[in-house]
Design a protein around this motif. Structure first.
Motif, short mmCIF file in Angstrom:
data_model
loop_
_atom_site.label_atom_id
_atom_site.label_comp_id
_atom_site.label_asym_id
_atom_site.label_seq_id
_atom_site.Cartn_x
_atom_site.Cartn_y
_atom_site.Cartn_z
N GLU A 264 0.83 -1.32 0.01
CA GLU A 264 0.04 -0.01 0.04
C GLU A 264 0.92 1.22 -0.02
O GLU A 264 0.43 2.31 -0.54
CB GLU A 264 -0.99 -0.11 1.02
N LEU A 265 2.07 1.16 0.82
CA LEU A 265 3.16 2.37 0.73
C LEU A 265 3.42 2.52 -0.64
O LEU A 265 3.37 3.82 -1.19
CB LEU A 265 3.93 2.18 1.67
N ILE A 266 3.92 1.58 -1.67
CA ILE A 266 4.43 1.92 -2.69
C ILE A 266 3.28 2.34 -3.59
O ILE A 266 3.41 3.31 -4.59
CB ILE A 266 4.83 0.46 -3.32
N ARG A 267 1.96 1.80 -3.59
CA ARG A 267 0.85 2.44 -4.43
C ARG A 267 0.79 3.66 -4.05
O ARG A 267 0.27 4.60 -4.91
CB ARG A 267 -0.35 1.59 -4.17
N MET A 268 0.91 4.35 -2.68
CA MET A 268 0.80 5.71 -2.34
C MET A 268 1.86 6.56 -2.75
O MET A 268 1.53 7.62 -3.41
CB MET A 268 0.60 5.66 -0.76
N CYS A 269 3.14 5.81 -3.33
CA CYS A 269 3.97 6.67 -3.54
C CYS A 269 3.84 6.90 -4.95
O CYS A 269 4.33 8.17 -5.44
CB CYS A 269 5.50 5.91 -3.39
N TYR A 270 3.47 6.00 -5.82
CA TYR A 270 3.20 6.42 -7.17
C TYR A 270 1.75 6.89 -7.57
O TYR A 270 1.53 6.64 -8.73
CB TYR A 270 3.38 5.04 -8.01
N SER A 271 1.11 6.78 -6.63
CA SER A 271 -0.47 7.49 -7.07
C SER A 271 -0.51 9.02 -7.57
O SER A 271 -1.33 9.29 -8.24
CB SER A 271 -1.15 7.77 -5.49
N GLY A 272 0.76 9.54 -7.43
CA GLY A 272 0.66 11.09 -8.21
C GLY A 272 0.18 11.96 -7.16
O GLY A 272 0.12 13.20 -7.62
N LYS A 273 -0.30 11.91 -6.09
CA LYS A 273 -0.86 12.50 -5.06
C LYS A 273 -0.21 13.31 -4.07
O LYS A 273 -0.33 14.11 -3.54
CB LYS A 273 -2.14 11.91 -4.40
N HIS A 274 1.01 12.63 -3.79
CA HIS A 274 1.87 13.16 -2.79
C HIS A 274 3.55 13.42 -3.27
O HIS A 274 4.09 12.55 -4.09
CB HIS A 274 1.95 12.15 -1.70
N SER A 275 4.04 14.27 -2.86
CA SER A 275 5.47 14.32 -3.14
C SER A 275 6.45 13.32 -2.14
O SER A 275 6.07 12.81 -1.21
CB SER A 275 5.99 15.78 -2.82
N GLU A 276 7.66 13.11 -2.52
CA GLU A 276 8.68 12.30 -1.55
C GLU A 276 8.56 12.86 -0.15
O GLU A 276 8.54 12.10 0.71
CB GLU A 276 9.91 12.48 -2.24
N LYS A 277 8.69 14.38 -0.17
CA LYS A 277 8.82 14.89 1.19
C LYS A 277 7.26 14.64 2.13
O LYS A 277 7.47 14.20 3.28
CB LYS A 277 8.81 16.27 1.23
N GLU A 278 6.42 14.69 1.30
CA GLU A 278 4.94 14.37 2.12
C GLU A 278 5.17 12.91 2.42
O GLU A 278 4.32 12.53 3.57
CB GLU A 278 3.73 14.65 1.12
#
Length: 356
Positions: free
Chosen positions: A223-237
């Motif tokens: 789920e973390l990987i999918r969140m990272c690549y969702s386009g909704k969040h920056s790396e910092k976020e």
């Protein structure tokens, strides 16, 4: 007369200092820095003279004679992985602290400030047990992904200090003990101490292990990987969700465990569930570390600010008391721990280690 020590523990918006005569604290001060003051400096290293001047000025205000000092001790920073111990600050260390060899963090200023003040007095400067203390066994480094080895970043200063305190009080050498040490503060680290070495521990700095007031803990990777690549969040976020805005902050909008305890006592269902989950996850980690030590446990030490909570301690005892004796050393007296590390060298109990 005992050795006189100046202790420096820099934080992101404060610098805590203390003066000790041996293990006796003469005074301590927390010097607060406004965001406006800090934002003037492009890098952490640029803050050196600013913080040094504040330290010197407060010592002058207290009419403290710097010439009476035997050594200056700074909080260790994000250096290369190292063995536990007290290290004399050298040029290699200063350079690695400046460049932030494992990341920029306010604690990197500790060794530099200690060295700068001590150098003007022609006395030694030290750091003690920084967060990068690494005594992991090789088997503990395997994560399942070769490019992502498990690393040791934890509350080494406090874990080592309370383990040695227990050793002294029990009359058994630290090197002869098997201990599980649970540090419960803004982050949580659970370490397996075998014969004086922390052979396994969660990476508390990056949020691994149990969740805590401001760390997410180990989360579902897919789920973390999918969140990272969702386009909704920056790396910092994303990193903020794991470190800083995870745990209690994410669920209850506070990083103060006392607030969560109060809400739970008042019957807030979410707070009750979060508190129960915190105790549950810490207990699971203790059970995990008990297998690392083959079930041969001399003691389980609960420490850090949350260990002041009778509720948390009593509930943990119910879950893990069968594993081993529970010892509670609440809080984390970092200034004293730093002083004790330097004293072990100055009194000849230990030799200062060399950073390479």
């Amino acid at each position: 007369m005992s050795d006189m020590l100046l202790i420096i523990n820099p934080g992101s918006t404060s610098t805590k200092i203390g003066v000790f005569e041996g293990e006796r604290e003469l005074f301590q001060e927390t010097l607060r820095h406004s965001s406006e003051e800090i934002e003037k400096y492009e890098t952490i290293f640029d803050q050196i003279d600013f913080r040094k001047d504040i330290i010197i000025n407060i010592l002058k205000e207290k009419n403290f004679d710097l010439k009476t000092l035997s050594a200056v001790v700074g909080r260790g920073g994000m250096l290369k992985p190292m063995e536990s111990g007290t290290y004399k600050v050298n040029d290699t260390m200063i350079e690695d602290l400046k460049i932030g060899i494992q990341g920029q963090h306010a604690s990197n200023l500790g060794g530099i400030l200690a060295n700068k003040i001590a150098g003007e007095l022609n006395i030694p400067s030290f750091i003690v047990d920084p967060v990068v203390v690494d005594e992991l066994e090789e088997v503990a480094r395997i994560s399942g992904v070769p490019e992502l080895p498990r690393v040791s970043k934890f509350h080494a200063l406090n874990q080592k200090a309370v383990a040695k305190r227990y050793s002294k009080e029990s009359g058994v050498k630290y090197s002869d003990l098997n201990l599980i040490v649970v540090h419960m503060g803004g982050g949580v680290s659970v370490g397996a101490h075998r014969n004086g070495r922390v052979i396994d521990v969660n990476n508390a700095l990056d949020g691994e292990g149990p969740f805590s007031p401001e760390r997410a803990g180990t989360v579902p990777v897919g789920e973390l990987i999918r969140m990272c690549y969702s386009g909704k969040h920056s790396e910092k976020e994303i990193y903020g969700k794991i470190v800083g805005k995870g745990g209690y902050v994410a669920y209850l909008n506070t990083n103060d465990a006392r607030d969560v305890l109060k809400l739970a006592e008042e019957g807030n269902k979410k707070a009750i569930l979060c508190l129960d989950a915190f105790i549950y996850q810490v207990s699971k980690s203790v059970g995990e570390m008990s297998t690392v030590l083959h079930g041969k446990i001399d003691g389980i030490i609960l420490t850090g600010g949350i260990a002041y909570s009778e509720k948390v301690v009593s509930e943990l005892k119910k879950r893990i008391g069968w594993i081993g004796e529970i010892i509670v050393y609440p809080g984390e007296d970092e200034l004293l721990a730093l002083a004790q590390g330097a004293l072990r060298v100055l009194t000849g109990e230990e030799e200062a280690r060399e950073y390479k």
